[in-house]
Scaffold this motif. Structure first.
Motif, mmCIF file in Angstrom:
data_model
loop_
_atom_site.group_PDB
_atom_site.id
_atom_site.type_symbol
_atom_site.label_atom_id
_atom_site.label_comp_id
_atom_site.label_asym_id
_atom_site.label_seq_id
_atom_site.Cartn_x
_atom_site.Cartn_y
_atom_site.Cartn_z
ATOM 1 N N VAL A 379 0.821 -1.214 0.000
ATOM 2 C CA VAL A 379 0.000 0.000 0.000
ATOM 3 C C VAL A 379 0.857 1.266 0.000
ATOM 4 N N GLN A 380 0.440 2.202 -0.816
ATOM 5 C CA GLN A 380 1.102 3.500 -0.915
ATOM 6 C C GLN A 380 0.923 4.272 0.383
ATOM 7 N N HIS A 381 1.960 4.911 0.893
ATOM 8 C CA HIS A 381 1.787 5.862 1.994
ATOM 9 C C HIS A 381 2.926 6.864 1.940
ATOM 10 N N ALA A 382 2.674 8.018 2.511
ATOM 11 C CA ALA A 382 3.615 9.130 2.348
ATOM 12 C C ALA A 382 4.806 9.054 3.301
ATOM 13 N N HIS A 383 4.596 8.485 4.492
ATOM 14 C CA HIS A 383 5.689 8.505 5.473
ATOM 15 C C HIS A 383 6.793 7.520 5.104
ATOM 16 N N GLU A 384 7.950 7.754 5.644
ATOM 17 C CA GLU A 384 9.084 6.852 5.405
ATOM 18 C C GLU A 384 8.827 5.473 6.024
ATOM 19 N N THR A 385 9.546 4.500 5.524
ATOM 20 C CA THR A 385 9.463 3.169 6.106
ATOM 21 C C THR A 385 9.935 3.235 7.559
ATOM 22 N N THR A 386 9.115 2.725 8.459
ATOM 23 C CA THR A 386 9.483 2.787 9.877
ATOM 24 C C THR A 386 10.343 1.586 10.266
ATOM 25 N N THR A 387 10.948 1.692 11.413
ATOM 26 C CA THR A 387 11.759 0.586 11.926
ATOM 27 C C THR A 387 10.896 -0.651 12.123
ATOM 28 N N GLU A 388 9.669 -0.457 12.525
ATOM 29 C CA GLU A 388 8.780 -1.597 12.714
ATOM 30 C C GLU A 388 8.552 -2.313 11.373
ATOM 31 N N GLU A 389 8.287 -1.524 10.345
ATOM 32 C CA GLU A 389 8.083 -2.127 9.028
ATOM 33 C C GLU A 389 9.339 -2.860 8.555
ATOM 34 N N GLU A 390 10.485 -2.234 8.798
ATOM 35 C CA GLU A 390 11.759 -2.891 8.440
ATOM 36 C C GLU A 390 11.903 -4.239 9.125
ATOM 37 N N ASP A 391 11.638 -4.226 10.434
ATOM 38 C CA ASP A 391 11.753 -5.474 11.188
ATOM 39 C C ASP A 391 10.773 -6.512 10.652
ATOM 40 N N LEU A 392 9.591 -6.042 10.300
ATOM 41 C CA LEU A 392 8.585 -6.949 9.768
ATOM 42 C C LEU A 392 9.087 -7.653 8.511
ATOM 43 N N VAL A 393 9.556 -6.877 7.524
ATOM 44 C CA VAL A 393 9.952 -7.506 6.261
ATOM 45 C C VAL A 393 11.184 -8.388 6.434
ATOM 46 N N ARG A 394 12.115 -7.964 7.282
ATOM 47 C CA ARG A 394 13.285 -8.828 7.497
ATOM 48 C C ARG A 394 12.874 -10.101 8.228
ATOM 49 N N GLY A 395 11.904 -9.968 9.101
ATOM 50 C CA GLY A 395 11.409 -11.149 9.803
ATOM 51 C C GLY A 395 10.732 -12.125 8.842
ATOM 52 N N ILE A 396 9.939 -11.582 7.940
ATOM 53 C CA ILE A 396 9.270 -12.441 6.955
ATOM 54 C C ILE A 396 10.310 -13.176 6.111
ATOM 55 N N LYS A 397 11.313 -12.448 5.718
ATOM 56 C CA LYS A 397 12.375 -13.049 4.908
ATOM 57 C C LYS A 397 12.983 -14.258 5.628
ATOM 58 N N ASP A 398 13.324 -14.076 6.890
ATOM 59 C CA ASP A 398 13.922 -15.178 7.638
ATOM 60 C C ASP A 398 12.944 -16.345 7.774
#
Ligand SMILES: [Zn+2]
Ligand SMILES: [Zn+2]
Ligand SMILES: [Zn+2]
Ligand SMILES: [Zn+2]
Lengths: 428, 428, 428, 428
Positions: A379-398
């Motif tokens: 989903v499109q959103h204006a704010h920068e990627t947050t640390t929570e989102e970063e952790d989420l995607v790296r977690g999914i990857k693992d």
């Protein structure tokens, strides 16, 4: 550079000519320092027009018949996505208009056409309505119309539905519309086959259809072949276009090179050389493709190779061949005699280039998240990627790595590799 | 090793058991010095029975439930083909009888079954009639019947027609008949699909059908999968068997590993390791295959890996596990601590083994002559290959290389590799 | 097989003959199901003498002039190390005596010599005294003397000091003593150069010196070359012997193939083929090596290739060539014409075999713990490896991975690869 | 961009600063269509100054502290060699002056220095006298002096003797002179070691010495290391400079990448990525190199990676980092979540990139003609290469292939690879 060059895209194609496209500005300008990998937006055309102009000139010189204005991802939703400030600083209209002016200027230097392009939008990926999505395209098309482009290109769509909507908006301009999707032989993200996508693009009104980006030239031609067969079955008339990657991707999955672990910062060892492009141009031509260009990874010399391979068919060499002799002939002037011994087609056509990387393999296993339109993470959103989102995607990857272990992945992959290899050998 | 072991092959399968086959005697004994590569005939069973007996014992110890008499290519037409003198010196009947006796002797040591096998004949390839071809099989079957084999295996057929004829002759013995073809997912040399071949084998009367030789375990299972689907579509009941190569062949063409440039004297770098065989056994089992064995390249430790992977399902470890601990556990007794750190499944299951050959690639391009039954170059004859014939075949090789240049071959191959890789990733 | 064959090892060498050794029994019998990987001890010679006898016969048939009794690691300290019960069940003397009897029996079948061997001991690695270590060797030598071996081989030493002690004990028998270390061009684990090791072995009284195991044939010959130069500088007279791996190890570190991640259960893709062995035999001969054999990975057909390459020099082919025609000549009898086209030296000599593994690389990065004699983790003990010890070594492995990241390792490695490649090309 | 930037090259180095060089214009402009591969001469600076200016700007933006005027091979003997007409059309002086003006203009935009360079000459390779060779250099130096360059670079010498002569002429200008040779750890073409070459360059008066071109960054640093040790042994003070290829060349021989079969038209799969350059910059810095740049293959983003790696040491990021976030941080703005998961150093630092070429190997065997100064085939002449000459060199190529067969070449190469690998592992 006389009268003949003022003819439009359809006149040229109807006349049986091969139209040569250009290469991928986003990747080329990223390496030159003017585009940021990640957002991949084209505000450099306002910030550093001389750099964009120079790249246009190099492609013109290499043999490109069309100058594509540098408008990739220049819609306001993308220009403001995830912390991007380009929308706020410049805005869609300014960027598109500036890009058209630079492209037109260079096109006029060499009798080329110029065009404006739109591509897939965060709006669509976020699940917005047809009208909202079309409105995004309309914002870009207005600038194209005002600046007098010769034709419209709707490109880089992963979903044929969005491509249709873009074509519809394109047709509102009254200009010819071409459309290419960033898909391979497996079809689009909604499960539509490559052939079905071609049919829908043609039925929506595109006069030229095909693929761009995401796969290497030879995989892309496989997709085009399926498109051609489908169009013929349905008695639909459309010219074929192909603008592939200049990266070898035999191991890419359904989302193309984006899924490969090397994307986007370690693709170097996959770069095609000029001889790969000779082969690409010949096979595209033999398949009936008449709009032959490139996308990410294509540098001017790749386009020059296409133009040189088709010099006989086109009746001319590109201006850039002033500094190149086909099939390595320039090496006759090399100081070292063993390099002079390489000044011939047989040598280059039969060379299997080494990687120089003894700890690297031939293929990689792609990420394969399988998320597409409507998934929250897109989903499109204006704010920068947050640390929570970063952790989420790296977690999914693992997690994916564990769940679907290498062991299991490999099984499937090898079996299919075999099937493919067999199918091929039989007909070769 | 009591009563239960006397049960026949069909009883075991009907009881839901997994039957483990043995490995390829021809290749194993070539490396031990008793079989000549080229003719590949089994007269060693008369000349050096102790060597054949020892190999049987090793497979028995590794977990094989069936001892296949060493009768590969032991038909008189093959034993006298192209300068072979084994027909004249020993004759088909003597060889087959001797092979049965050695196999039976070892089978009795471990409660295993023993069987006789026939395979494709020069007679058929030369274009002979059905009756002439069947007569060749009858010569071999007689010895099997006389020696009291438990069942018949018709294997290594490239044409389903010849397989059907062999099955018919096999059925004349009154014994259960199994049949496997040396084909991959592309089907047989006459253009019959893998699925269609399975249907025809089952309809001809084979109770167990599948593939052997020519492809690695994972390609072979792809073919089996197609067979299974076809049998189910036709409501045919037959057990599935798989006896693949122990060589990795993702790049093999329609004639399998014989077409690969490394065949037969440089296949070493393609040899499967025991962990590949764990994977093979698991995937075969999950697919429903219940006769799981091996062909060329399989050594006793490969079969032991199959038996260890399926130890839970079978309720027992093979005798040979006396000298092996599953998943590398024996390394706990290694002197070096960093090798002791490898004594676990995770380590071995995730290892990507290197080739140690920096000038070698991952794949080769197969020869692809496409000649089959009826072609003059395949015709059986007694005299040795003449210099003229040698020059002829080497000349053809060079000519094919030129006509269908590497350049062209590669195009096709890569495109298909891509298609395959994509298909796979999607489902992985 | 007359009088001439009764001559001893020194007579043969003094007469200018090439003596061909045999291959690695431990690895060959592990694959056949009779030796456990990890402890690697030879109690199978008591448990399954027929399997050992058969392997001896195969090597004899392949051309081996010497039968090495299967006594590897048959010292009581090793037979009782880390949970091994072979010492208790059989004991050093029984095993060594049985091994000698089997070797002698087969040697007599073919006019070969037979020998007894000792190798490095847990006692030495644990830091024991010279006398304690020598006592371990004495236990083994006594059996050799009693069984009437033709000569003694001290082999597989990582420290020249221990090799010297073994030689001293060997000389007590009054028999000729050969000695080879499992080192490469980098020298031993105490920092002694390969040349210095050769000097010390010769000075200690070994009449034949060289290397065995741990490296591929071509790396091993580099070490031999350094030994030869050192012996010549010091005017020492000793015959050279080479018994390398049959695994390609261009990427191995100072501890050889044991450090490679594929050791010992995934080495298959590194296996040398027969043509590699032709090259090995030729280069060894040209370098002046006159005791040419093999170690781990060598199968009978590898030794046959050595014997065939040197058939002219030796004036005879091995018995096993009955089933082999040099340089692929047997393929003239193959059914398929394109395989018949491979029946020549040029084809095989120029083939670069593929791995069939598209996700694998050419080289691996070795473990590199650098622990050696005296390190606690190397100490001999009778109990099995405990869970604590397992956790310890796996923890060290992970820690080393982190501390010395791939990034850093690669730097160093590549730089040296370059240096090597350059050095080579210059002289080629 | 104040006062501090006006300081000269020696002031900066004496102040402990790292000076970042630029990349290889000849290769970059060949791909852009302005330089002909074979002669490799820089007349484009007169014909298309805007293209050269744009490339200078990109390097400036990427972090280059020095603008090297595009004067490579711009001596009249080279400009008229083997059919080249650039000498006649433009002449050495015009080209050098024009190049200086373009470089100065861009340098002034960013407070950079600008320099003129000379390199090895056909005159020297033809065997001309010292005075004749020096006169060639003098022609170029005059233009540099007239245009006010900040310092002189003598680079790309294969023979230290010619480098000394160039330095002598450079010193006549009164400006600081830097000198780098296109050699690796094996030293120059006359057999002088890398260390000895450094000593001679320093003694001849070069204040900065090192290597450029011909080898990848990591091989080049091996050569620099040898130079550093030699200079220290002799108590010579000189700054170290390194300007390597951006192509991986672990397999290159003594003449570097020119000998590799991929040179110059199929080097793509060897291209270094930005993470390789981070590693290069760090290792160069740690070794004490303070002039860190690039040669053939370096694009602006490679130099930016060097500047980003050393941002802390230099106290600033380059202007081009406006469009780049170190270690992939820009990917946080990517649309696809699995690509956002790559926005970190750990991911990129540990990635082993695949080639996408399953029929390619890791390494190639270099041509190795071994001809150098004085050989007839290297002699300068004005006429184009004749058909006879072409036939001659192709004939030699075939002959060498036969004489020194692949078989033999491989032997040597592998042995050395092993030696190297071993040396490395020990210290890693
Ligand atoms: Zn693209
Ligand atoms: Zn087989
Ligand atoms: Zn060994
Ligand atoms: Zn360069």
């Amino acid at each position: 550079m006389g009268t003949i060059e003022r003819r439009g895209i359809m006149e040229r194609l109807d006349n049986g000519e091969v139209v040569i496209g250009d290469g991928g500005f986003v990747f080329a300008l990223e390496k030159r320092g003017y585009v940021k990998a990640g957002p991949w937006t084209p505000e450099a055309v306002v910030e550093h027009p001389e750099a964009v102009r120079q790249l246009h000139r190099e492609f013109l010189r290499a043999g490109s018949d069309v100058m594509q204005a540098f408008t990739f991802y220049a819609s306001d939703d993308k220009l403001s996505n995830r912390g991007n400030t380009a929308s706020q600083k410049f805005g869609c209209t300014n960027i598109n208009a500036a890009a058209c002016r630079v492209a037109r200027e260079v096109a006029q230097e060499g009798g080329a056409l110029f065009l404006g392009g739109v591509c897939q939008t965060p709006t669509y990926l976020s699940g917005a309505s047809k009208e909202d999505t079309k409105e995004i395209f309309r914002g870009q098309m207005r600038a194209f119309k005002d600046e007098g482009v010769d034709f419209i290109l709707c490109e880089y769509f992963e979903h044929v539905e969005e491509a249709e909507w873009a074509i519809e908006v394109g047709l509102e301009t009254g200009l010819p519309v071409a459309c290419s999707m960033c898909i391979g032989p497996q079809g689009d993200m909604h499960g539509n086959s490559a052939g079905h996508c071609a049919i829908r693009m043609a039925r929506a009104g595109a006069k030229i259809v095909g693929v761009n980006c995401h796969y290497d030239p030879f995989v892309s031609l496989e997709a085009i072949k399926l498109m051609k067969e489908a169009l013929e079955r349905e008695n639909l008339k459309a010219y074929l276009m192909c603008q592939p990657l200049a990266y070898m991707t035999p191991d890419a999955g359904k989302q193309g090179f984006i899924d490969l672990p090397e994307f986007p910062f370690a693709l170097e060892s996959r770069i095609c050389n000029r001889w790969d492009m000779h082969r690409y141009a010949r096979e595209a031509y033999d398949l009936g493709v008449r709009f032959i260009g490139g996308c990410c990874g294509f540098e001017p010399y790749h386009i020059r190779a296409v133009a040189e391979e088709l010099a006989a068919e086109r009746g001319r060499f590109p201006a850039g061949s002033e500094k190149h002799v086909v099939w390595g002939g320039g090496l006759k002037m090399h100081t070292k005699p063993w390099v002079r011994a390489r000044a011939n087609r047989e040598y280059w056509e039969n060379l299997n280039p080494a990687s120089g990387r003894p700890y690297s393999s031939a293929m990689s296993k792609p990420d394969n998240w399988g998320v597409t339109r409507g998934n929250e993470m897109l989903v499109q959103h204006a704010h920068e990627t947050t640390t929570e989102e970063e952790d989420l995607v790296r977690g999914i990857k693992d997690k994916l790595k564990t769940a679907c272990c290498q062991h299991h992945q490999e099984t499937k992959k090898e079996a299919d590799l075999v099937a493919a290899a067999q199918a091929v050998t039989e007909t070769a």
